[in-house]
Design a protein around this motif. Sequence first.
Motif, PDB file in Angstrom:
ATOM      1  N   THR A 157       0.842  -1.194   0.000  1.00 44.39           N
ATOM      2  CA  THR A 157       0.000   0.000   0.000  1.00 44.39           C
ATOM      3  C   THR A 157       0.879   1.248   0.000  1.00 44.39           C
ATOM      4  OG1 THR A 157      -0.165  -0.247   2.406  1.00 44.39           O
ATOM      5  CG2 THR A 157      -2.015  -1.036   1.083  1.00 44.39           C
ATOM      6  N   ALA A 158       0.474   2.226  -0.797  1.00 45.76           N
ATOM      7  CA  ALA A 158       1.285   3.433  -0.961  1.00 45.76           C
ATOM      8  C   ALA A 158       0.627   4.672  -0.367  1.00 45.76           C
ATOM      9  CB  ALA A 158       1.581   3.669  -2.443  1.00 45.76           C
ATOM     10  N   ASP A 159      -0.682   4.845  -0.581  1.00 41.03           N
ATOM     11  CA  ASP A 159      -1.351   6.053  -0.110  1.00 41.03           C
ATOM     12  C   ASP A 159      -2.846   5.792  -0.018  1.00 41.03           C
ATOM     13  OD1 ASP A 159      -1.598   8.632   0.811  1.00 41.03           O
ATOM     14  OD2 ASP A 159      -1.160   9.616  -1.085  1.00 41.03           O
ATOM     15  N   LEU A 160      -3.546   6.666   0.711  1.00 39.51           N
ATOM     16  CA  LEU A 160      -5.009   6.600   0.774  1.00 39.51           C
ATOM     17  C   LEU A 160      -5.561   8.003   0.882  1.00 39.51           C
ATOM     18  CD1 LEU A 160      -6.275   5.388   4.301  1.00 39.51           C
ATOM     19  CD2 LEU A 160      -4.129   6.576   3.899  1.00 39.51           C
ATOM     20  N   ALA A 161      -6.779   8.198   0.366  1.00 40.30           N
ATOM     21  CA  ALA A 161      -7.406   9.518   0.380  1.00 40.30           C
ATOM     22  C   ALA A 161      -8.905   9.369   0.234  1.00 40.30           C
ATOM     23  CB  ALA A 161      -6.860  10.399  -0.742  1.00 40.30           C
ATOM     24  N   LEU A 162      -9.656  10.224   0.956  1.00 42.45           N
ATOM     25  CA  LEU A 162     -11.100  10.306   0.765  1.00 42.45           C
ATOM     26  C   LEU A 162     -11.396  11.150  -0.468  1.00 42.45           C
ATOM     27  CD1 LEU A 162     -12.276  10.979   4.433  1.00 42.45           C
ATOM     28  CD2 LEU A 162     -12.653   8.878   3.120  1.00 42.45           C
ATOM     29  N   VAL A 163     -12.453  10.792  -1.188  1.00 40.87           N
ATOM     30  CA  VAL A 163     -12.856  11.540  -2.376  1.00 40.87           C
ATOM     31  C   VAL A 163     -13.905  12.570  -1.971  1.00 40.87           C
ATOM     32  CG1 VAL A 163     -13.816  11.406  -4.695  1.00 40.87           C
ATOM     33  CG2 VAL A 163     -12.410   9.535  -3.817  1.00 40.87           C
TER      34      VAL A 163
END
Length: 410
Positions: A157-163
């Motif tokens: 896993t590299a990154d996460l973000a809410l849309v």
Amino acid sequence: MTRRHTGKRRLLALAALALAAWLGACDDLKTADDPVAITAPDSPEAQARLKPLPSHLELRVEREQVDVCHRPFGLALSTDGETLFVACAGSGQVMAIDTEFFDTRWTSRKLYERTYKLVVDPRRSRVYAIGMNGRLVHALDSRTGAVVATLNVGGNTADLALVPQLDRLIVTTTQPPHAALIDLADFRVAGTVRFPTPPGSLAIRPDGQLAVASSGLWEVTVDNTAPVQEPLYLFDPRKSGRTVDSLGLGGTQSREALFVQNGSILLVPERTSDTVAVYDVDNRSHLRTIQTGAAPEKIVPSPDGQWAFTQDSLGASITRIDVLHGTANGYVVLPANPQDLVVSPDGTELYAALSGGPDKRGQLAVIDTQSVSVVDLIALGKDPCRIAFSHGGRKVYVTNFISDTLSVLE
């Protein structure tokens, strides 16, 4: 630099990144071969210029250091500002801390991954966490710390973000190279976006209809460690399938691209060329290149959108960019390399966490955004990593990676 890389080399590259952070550098892009491009001045004359000015921080001191779990890295603040969440890579846990009395509200069970990034979902009272080069996305109850759900999204896993404006969480992974589109209503993978090469960090346009993923890998060979130069990939976070387009070879090792001017312009820190690329997103064109200090990795905007500031991670510097004209408009040399950067809520001050070396305390540099000058230095713990502002701007929180503490400043 050839674009043919074996899976083994990719895996080695990712392992090298994880190892760098694990051994005591909270900057997970740094390797032993990275040169320090600028040695900051340490003369009496330079120190004399550091004159305390009125600030959001009333005392301009470290109020206290709060002991937290092993190797604290990521930070996230609840929407009401009453709870601070800390991701600890060493223990694979998440902690919740009361921001009034600094008591521990809860500590999660061990997640068996090097937890390092968090996102708060206020609608469901949840915190989402991923591990450094892990496989899982964990959903924790923000009130109790209980793990309510876990999803396997792939490898590394590299990154996460809410849309924004969409009930969706995006998580990028490099094995396979894709973005998992997670429906938050039932916490399931609703689809994936496939990438030609492994993606890195995410930036989401404010309207939630466009996202960009940059690269951030090293190619490890017997004789050398070199950055992998790949395009930035544009994709629609609402739809499964393939990327919709790409932008040049910009974004090499960029972790923090930034949409500005209502999402029509993309600023991309290019770490290996000491520049920021400016792209016209609508026309998919490269407009210009802005020279910065050495190895810009992150770029943050002023609240009014007039300025953007680069974290020059190997230049011991910060570069101010005029967003409207796309030009460098100010530069300040720091006493050490910055590891994180935030802007005060009213845009008058910039705060940079400065590395202090394995056996030295780090510092928080306070920079006046109008004069682009350092106006104060505040002692922190060892190897400060991430900074978070309280919503009122009266407190600043910093994770100290080697000290296993959280600095609270006011």
